[in-house]
Structure formats: C-alpha cells, structure tokens
Design a protein around this motif. Structure first.
Motif, PDB file in Angstrom:
ATOM      1  N   TYR A   1      -8.867   0.634 -26.195  1.00 52.70           N
ATOM      2  CA  TYR A   1     -10.231   0.581 -26.727  1.00 52.70           C
ATOM      3  C   TYR A   1     -10.921  -0.668 -26.184  1.00 52.70           C
ATOM      4  O   TYR A   1     -10.382  -1.769 -26.293  1.00 52.70           O
ATOM      5  CB  TYR A   1     -10.188   0.536 -28.256  1.00 52.70           C
ATOM      6  CG  TYR A   1     -11.537   0.386 -28.926  1.00 52.70           C
ATOM      7  CD1 TYR A   1     -12.290   1.496 -29.283  1.00 52.70           C
ATOM      8  CD2 TYR A   1     -12.047  -0.880 -29.207  1.00 52.70           C
ATOM      9  CE1 TYR A   1     -13.522   1.362 -29.894  1.00 52.70           C
ATOM     10  CE2 TYR A   1     -13.283  -1.019 -29.822  1.00 52.70           C
ATOM     11  CZ  TYR A   1     -14.019   0.097 -30.170  1.00 52.70           C
ATOM     12  OH  TYR A   1     -15.234  -0.043 -30.771  1.00 52.70           O
TER      13      TYR A   1
ATOM     14  N   TYR B   1     -24.799  -2.010 -24.807  1.00 48.23           N
ATOM     15  CA  TYR B   1     -23.532  -1.999 -25.540  1.00 48.23           C
ATOM     16  C   TYR B   1     -22.763  -0.738 -25.180  1.00 48.23           C
ATOM     17  O   TYR B   1     -23.331   0.361 -25.144  1.00 48.23           O
ATOM     18  CB  TYR B   1     -23.789  -2.042 -27.041  1.00 48.23           C
ATOM     19  CG  TYR B   1     -22.539  -1.910 -27.877  1.00 48.23           C
ATOM     20  CD1 TYR B   1     -21.639  -2.972 -27.986  1.00 48.23           C
ATOM     21  CD2 TYR B   1     -22.247  -0.728 -28.547  1.00 48.23           C
ATOM     22  CE1 TYR B   1     -20.488  -2.851 -28.744  1.00 48.23           C
ATOM     23  CE2 TYR B   1     -21.099  -0.598 -29.312  1.00 48.23           C
ATOM     24  CZ  TYR B   1     -20.223  -1.669 -29.400  1.00 48.23           C
ATOM     25  OH  TYR B   1     -19.084  -1.555 -30.145  1.00 48.23           O
TER      26      TYR B   1
ATOM     27  N   GLN C   1     -18.837   1.333 -25.749  1.00 47.07           N
ATOM     28  CA  GLN C   1     -17.483   1.489 -26.263  1.00 47.07           C
ATOM     29  C   GLN C   1     -16.758   2.494 -25.364  1.00 47.07           C
ATOM     30  O   GLN C   1     -17.278   3.572 -25.105  1.00 47.07           O
ATOM     31  CB  GLN C   1     -17.483   2.043 -27.686  1.00 47.07           C
ATOM     32  CG  GLN C   1     -18.007   1.104 -28.753  1.00 47.07           C
ATOM     33  CD  GLN C   1     -17.958   1.737 -30.126  1.00 47.07           C
ATOM     34  OE1 GLN C   1     -17.899   2.961 -30.260  1.00 47.07           O
ATOM     35  NE2 GLN C   1     -17.977   0.925 -31.150  1.00 47.07           N
TER      36      GLN C   1
ATOM     37  N   LYS D   1     -10.422   1.061 -35.214  1.00 47.96           N
ATOM     38  CA  LYS D   1     -10.615   1.380 -33.806  1.00 47.96           C
ATOM     39  C   LYS D   1      -9.408   2.139 -33.271  1.00 47.96           C
ATOM     40  O   LYS D   1      -9.538   3.113 -32.532  1.00 47.96           O
ATOM     41  CB  LYS D   1     -10.819   0.093 -32.996  1.00 47.96           C
ATOM     42  CG  LYS D   1     -12.043  -0.710 -33.396  1.00 47.96           C
ATOM     43  CD  LYS D   1     -12.075  -2.009 -32.617  1.00 47.96           C
ATOM     44  CE  LYS D   1     -13.237  -2.888 -33.043  1.00 47.96           C
ATOM     45  NZ  LYS D   1     -13.239  -4.175 -32.345  1.00 47.96           N
TER      46      LYS D   1
ATOM     47  N   SER E   1     -16.646  -8.953 -23.485  1.00 48.86           N
ATOM     48  CA  SER E   1     -15.860  -7.730 -23.639  1.00 48.86           C
ATOM     49  C   SER E   1     -14.559  -8.028 -24.376  1.00 48.86           C
ATOM     50  O   SER E   1     -14.042  -9.150 -24.335  1.00 48.86           O
ATOM     51  CB  SER E   1     -15.554  -7.100 -22.275  1.00 48.86           C
ATOM     52  OG  SER E   1     -14.744  -7.962 -21.493  1.00 48.86           O
TER      53      SER E   1
ATOM     54  N   GLU F   1     -14.743  -2.753 -25.948  1.00 43.62           N
ATOM     55  CA  GLU F   1     -16.148  -2.943 -26.302  1.00 43.62           C
ATOM     56  C   GLU F   1     -16.752  -3.920 -25.305  1.00 43.62           C
ATOM     57  O   GLU F   1     -16.142  -4.946 -24.987  1.00 43.62           O
ATOM     58  CB  GLU F   1     -16.301  -3.509 -27.706  1.00 43.62           C
ATOM     59  CG  GLU F   1     -16.028  -2.527 -28.822  1.00 43.62           C
ATOM     60  CD  GLU F   1     -16.302  -3.144 -30.182  1.00 43.62           C
ATOM     61  OE1 GLU F   1     -17.225  -2.695 -30.883  1.00 43.62           O
ATOM     62  OE2 GLU F   1     -15.589  -4.099 -30.547  1.00 43.62           O
TER      63      GLU F   1
END
Length: 200
Positions: A98, A187, A189, A3, A45, A100
C-alpha cells in the motif's frame, strides 16, 4: 491496520484482518524541489508491506484460512465474485503493498483551478493466481489568499470559499510564491495484492 485489510480485500476477501505485526512500514519519504517556473515543489510518500500464508482451502465451502507472520489465523468465506478462486492453494503467500503519495506544486496566477478524481483497477487473467492493483487519484487546487512570513504560513482558499492555513516545511519557499497564485495538490493511493506460490 485498516489499510492492510483493504489491500487483502481487494483481491480475495470481502473482509480480512491480519495483526499489525504482519506489516512493515518503510517510513515517510519527503522530497523538496523547484519547478521550471521557479515555484516550490513538494512530494511525500509512504509505503506499507504485509503478507500472510494460506493454511487451508475448502473448495466446496470456499473457506480459506490465512495465517499471519506472527501466527494469528483467520477463516474467510470467499464469495462467487472472487476471480480465480480455484488457483488458491495451501501454502500460497498473500503479499500486499500500500502506497500513499502527495505532491504539491504552485502554478502562476490565472492558471485554471483543478478538481478531479479517478480510480483504475487491473486484475489477473483467467487461470492466473489472483492478483490486482488499484490506483485512486485525486487532484484539487486553491488560490493563495495570504502569506505571513513572520508566522511562516500561507493561506489557501478553495473553489468553495473555504480557507486553510498551511505551514511549509521549508519556510524560505514563502518567498517563491505570491498572493493569487494557484496551489495544486495531487493525492494518490496505490494498493496491490498478489497470491504467489511459496518459494520455501
């Protein structure tokens, strides 16, 4: 680790590896709730931060050396597609973030199935220090085909007929859903990278 590499590559480099020790994981944050229709709602998250420092920049060969917080250094050649390369200078700090996020909610029986994917990318303007943010979103749904309150599971059938068995973290939520209702998964990113002047 992968990532972190993706984040750095987003703005500056086609490939870049900085040791795992340069990143900080905030941990998974989970939220449970109920929608206006009385159906269960779930959100989870996770965010990872990392950074490295530019050790040197060769304007002619376009080779940039970056040192991680633990002292590991790598040399990367930046291609002509790298925007605002001229603004990168020795001592600059490369910061990455980063995140998610997954949300799950239930809609009434008969609601339309959902399936979509999109990517949005924003980058810096000419003359600015390189920076960019990319958001990848994916939405899909399935129909509840079975509920087992004894085992604490719910079976969801996708549009293609495949079934998956889920075990809700809050078992009581099984009483709030019915066979035939629609489970929607969202979802996302979010990756953000910036080159900043060191504040030291």
């Amino acid at each position: 680790m992968k990532k972190y590499i993706v984040l750095l590559a987003l703005v500056l480099f086609p490939a870049l590896a900085i040791a795992d020790s340069t990143s900080v994981n905030e941990g998974v944050k989970v939220h449970h709730g109920t929608t206006a229709t009385g159906h269960p709602y779930f959100k989870a998250s996770e965010t990872v931060h990392g950074q490295g420092t530019v050790v040197s920049v060769n304007k002619k060969t376009r080779v940039v050396k970056v040192r991680g917080e633990q002292g590991d250094t790598i040399a990367v050649t930046c291609g002509p597609d790298i925007k605002n390369f001229a603004q990168i200078a020795k001592g600059d700090v490369i910061k990455v973030k980063y995140t998610e996020t997954l949300t799950v909610h239930v809609e009434p029986e008969g609601s339309p199935q959902k399936a979509s994917a999109e990517t949005n990318l924003s980058t810096g303007k000419p003359g600015e220090k390189p920076h960019a943010t990319q958001k990848d979103k994916m939405t899909f749904s399935g129909t509840i085909s079975a509920i087992d309150t004894t085992k604490g599971t719910v079976t969801v059938k996708g549009a293609g007929g495949d079934e998956i068995v889920l075990r809700p973290t809050v078992k009581e939520n099984l009483k709030k859903v019915k066979v035939g209702e629609i489970v929607v998964f969202n979802y996302m990113q979010t990756t953000a990278v910036s080159v900043e002047v060191s504040k030291k």
